[in-house]
Design a protein around this motif. Structure first.
Motif, PDB file in Angstrom:
ATOM      1  N   ALA A  92       0.818  -1.212   0.000  1.00  0.00           N
ATOM      2  CA  ALA A  92       0.000   0.000   0.000  1.00  0.00           C
ATOM      3  C   ALA A  92       0.849   1.259   0.000  1.00  0.00           C
ATOM      4  O   ALA A  92       0.409   2.311  -0.472  1.00  0.00           O
ATOM      5  CB  ALA A  92      -0.937  -0.003   1.204  1.00  0.00           C
ATOM      6  N   LEU A  93       2.068   1.153   0.514  1.00  0.00           N
ATOM      7  CA  LEU A  93       2.939   2.327   0.624  1.00  0.00           C
ATOM      8  C   LEU A  93       3.944   2.457  -0.518  1.00  0.00           C
ATOM      9  O   LEU A  93       4.384   3.568  -0.831  1.00  0.00           O
ATOM     10  CB  LEU A  93       3.721   2.268   1.940  1.00  0.00           C
ATOM     11  N   GLN A  94       4.321   1.353  -1.141  1.00  0.00           N
ATOM     12  CA  GLN A  94       5.548   1.333  -1.922  1.00  0.00           C
ATOM     13  C   GLN A  94       5.590   2.301  -3.102  1.00  0.00           C
ATOM     14  O   GLN A  94       6.661   2.826  -3.436  1.00  0.00           O
ATOM     15  CB  GLN A  94       5.841  -0.091  -2.410  1.00  0.00           C
ATOM     16  N   ASP A  95       4.463   2.590  -3.735  1.00  0.00           N
ATOM     17  CA  ASP A  95       4.508   3.451  -4.909  1.00  0.00           C
ATOM     18  C   ASP A  95       4.130   4.898  -4.639  1.00  0.00           C
ATOM     19  O   ASP A  95       4.030   5.704  -5.576  1.00  0.00           O
ATOM     20  CB  ASP A  95       3.586   2.890  -6.002  1.00  0.00           C
ATOM     21  N   THR A 133      10.552   1.407   4.420  1.00  0.00           N
ATOM     22  CA  THR A 133      10.802   2.112   3.153  1.00  0.00           C
ATOM     23  C   THR A 133      12.080   2.941   3.205  1.00  0.00           C
ATOM     24  O   THR A 133      12.620   3.308   2.160  1.00  0.00           O
ATOM     25  CB  THR A 133       9.631   3.051   2.801  1.00  0.00           C
ATOM     26  N   GLN A 134      12.513   3.292   4.425  1.00  0.00           N
ATOM     27  CA  GLN A 134      13.728   4.087   4.643  1.00  0.00           C
ATOM     28  C   GLN A 134      13.631   5.503   4.082  1.00  0.00           C
ATOM     29  O   GLN A 134      14.661   6.168   3.887  1.00  0.00           O
ATOM     30  CB  GLN A 134      14.960   3.370   4.072  1.00  0.00           C
ATOM     31  N   VAL A 135      12.417   5.993   3.822  1.00  0.00           N
ATOM     32  CA  VAL A 135      12.278   7.389   3.397  1.00  0.00           C
ATOM     33  C   VAL A 135      12.666   8.299   4.560  1.00  0.00           C
ATOM     34  O   VAL A 135      12.517   7.942   5.729  1.00  0.00           O
ATOM     35  CB  VAL A 135      10.848   7.709   2.922  1.00  0.00           C
ATOM     36  N   THR A 136      13.148   9.493   4.232  1.00  0.00           N
ATOM     37  CA  THR A 136      13.636  10.422   5.259  1.00  0.00           C
ATOM     38  C   THR A 136      13.052  11.811   5.027  1.00  0.00           C
ATOM     39  O   THR A 136      12.375  12.071   4.033  1.00  0.00           O
ATOM     40  CB  THR A 136      15.172  10.505   5.240  1.00  0.00           C
ATOM     41  N   GLY A 137      13.344  12.696   5.982  1.00  0.00           N
ATOM     42  CA  GLY A 137      12.916  14.082   5.859  1.00  0.00           C
ATOM     43  C   GLY A 137      11.421  14.274   6.036  1.00  0.00           C
ATOM     44  O   GLY A 137      10.858  15.249   5.542  1.00  0.00           O
ATOM     45  N   ILE A 141       0.109  12.235   2.542  1.00  0.00           N
ATOM     46  CA  ILE A 141      -0.422  10.903   2.846  1.00  0.00           C
ATOM     47  C   ILE A 141      -0.970  10.915   4.261  1.00  0.00           C
ATOM     48  O   ILE A 141      -0.366  11.501   5.165  1.00  0.00           O
ATOM     49  CB  ILE A 141       0.669   9.816   2.722  1.00  0.00           C
ATOM     50  N   ALA A 142      -2.102  10.280   4.467  1.00  0.00           N
ATOM     51  CA  ALA A 142      -2.645  10.079   5.813  1.00  0.00           C
ATOM     52  C   ALA A 142      -2.650   8.585   6.116  1.00  0.00           C
ATOM     53  O   ALA A 142      -3.079   7.773   5.284  1.00  0.00           O
ATOM     54  CB  ALA A 142      -4.051  10.644   5.922  1.00  0.00           C
ATOM     55  N   VAL A 190      -5.739  -1.597   4.311  1.00  0.00           N
ATOM     56  CA  VAL A 190      -4.838  -2.686   4.688  1.00  0.00           C
ATOM     57  C   VAL A 190      -5.455  -3.433   5.861  1.00  0.00           C
ATOM     58  O   VAL A 190      -5.871  -2.819   6.842  1.00  0.00           O
ATOM     59  CB  VAL A 190      -3.458  -2.132   5.089  1.00  0.00           C
ATOM     60  N   LEU A 191      -5.516  -4.733   5.758  1.00  0.00           N
ATOM     61  CA  LEU A 191      -6.054  -5.558   6.841  1.00  0.00           C
ATOM     62  C   LEU A 191      -4.953  -5.919   7.828  1.00  0.00           C
ATOM     63  O   LEU A 191      -3.915  -6.462   7.458  1.00  0.00           O
ATOM     64  CB  LEU A 191      -6.678  -6.836   6.274  1.00  0.00           C
ATOM     65  N   ASN A 192      -5.203  -5.614   9.114  1.00  0.00           N
ATOM     66  CA  ASN A 192      -4.330  -6.054  10.204  1.00  0.00           C
ATOM     67  C   ASN A 192      -5.255  -6.632  11.268  1.00  0.00           C
ATOM     68  O   ASN A 192      -5.690  -5.918  12.180  1.00  0.00           O
ATOM     69  CB  ASN A 192      -3.498  -4.897  10.754  1.00  0.00           C
TER      70      ASN A 192
END
Length: 234
Positions: A11-14, A43-47, A152-153, A215-217
């Motif tokens: 759900a996050l990758q793109d 994902t290791q995104v920063t900032g 993104i929320a 996303v199902l958890n």
């Protein structure tokens, strides 16, 4: 339309990128999208700029993103449960914008409703008011607060149908609807997914128009922030 993704990672990758603004639901550790936060770490995104009532604890919730220094700025109301937050702030490693809790909720709600700013008495005469426009209404001073939106929320709900209509469970409702409204792309982490038409329309707390991905958890940890036990009697 089926908005359900097979995992939080998919759900996050793109959509996640460096230097984005995220609105994250939850109050303390209640009603936080824990699987999505864990996937965001991977994902290791920063900032990142994170809008959230608080910053989790050191090893759970948004606290894990502070440990990896993926967050550069927090827009929050309460941050007293996180030692790493305190350390980074005092060392100048983290920007912090403290906002009164009701004002934060209204800033998100207004952003989601397309309202660019609003006047409030909260913060008048304090550091909160510095640099902000002030006007009098009926003889009382108000400050102008800009609304908030996010790239993104990430939100947590109890149940969703495949169209994204959401039902929240008791106090886990907290900031989640407002965050969902403020996000350009909203991902909802839920414990149950049902078919379209199975939810009673009168029980729906947030319409699916505000939710793009689900996303199902089914078995979240739901950690307790502070646990106090009565001493065992002899």
């Amino acid at each position: 339309m089926n908005k359900v993704y097979a995992s939080a990672e998919l759900a996050l990758q793109d959509i996640v990128k460096n230097n984005q603004t995220l609105a994250v639901g939850g109050f303390g550790l209640c009603g936080i999208p824990e699987a999505l936060i864990n996937a965001l770490k991977q994902t290791q995104v920063t900032g990142l700029t994170c809008i959230s009532n608080n910053a989790g604890v050191d090893d759970f919730g948004l606290g894990i993103l502070l440990q990896t220094k993926q967050i550069k700025k927090m827009i929050s109301s309460y941050v007293g449960e996180n030692k790493e937050f305190e350390r980074q702030y005092l060392n100048g490693e983290l920007e912090v914008e403290l906002t009164p809790q009701g004002t934060l909720a209204e800033k998100l709600r207004a952003g989601g409703a397309g309202i660019p700013a609003f006047y409030t008495q909260t913060g008048v005469g304090t550091l909160i008011a510095e640099g902000k426009e002030q006007r009098d209404f009926d003889g009382k001073p108000y400050i102008l607060e800009p609304s908030l939106t996010a790239d993104i929320a990430l939100v947590k709900a109890y149940k969703a149908d495949k169209a994204g209509n959401l039902i929240f469970h008791k106090t886990a409702r907290n900031f989640n609807p407002e965050c969902a409204m403020a996000g350009k792309i909203t991902i909802a982490e839920v414990e149950q997914v049902v078919e379209i038409g199975e939810l009673d329309p009168d029980e729906i707390h947030l319409a699916g128009i505000f939710v793009q991905r689900i996303v199902l958890n089914a078995h979240p940890e739901k950690r307790i922030e502070q646990k106090t036990l009565k001493a065992q009697e002899a």
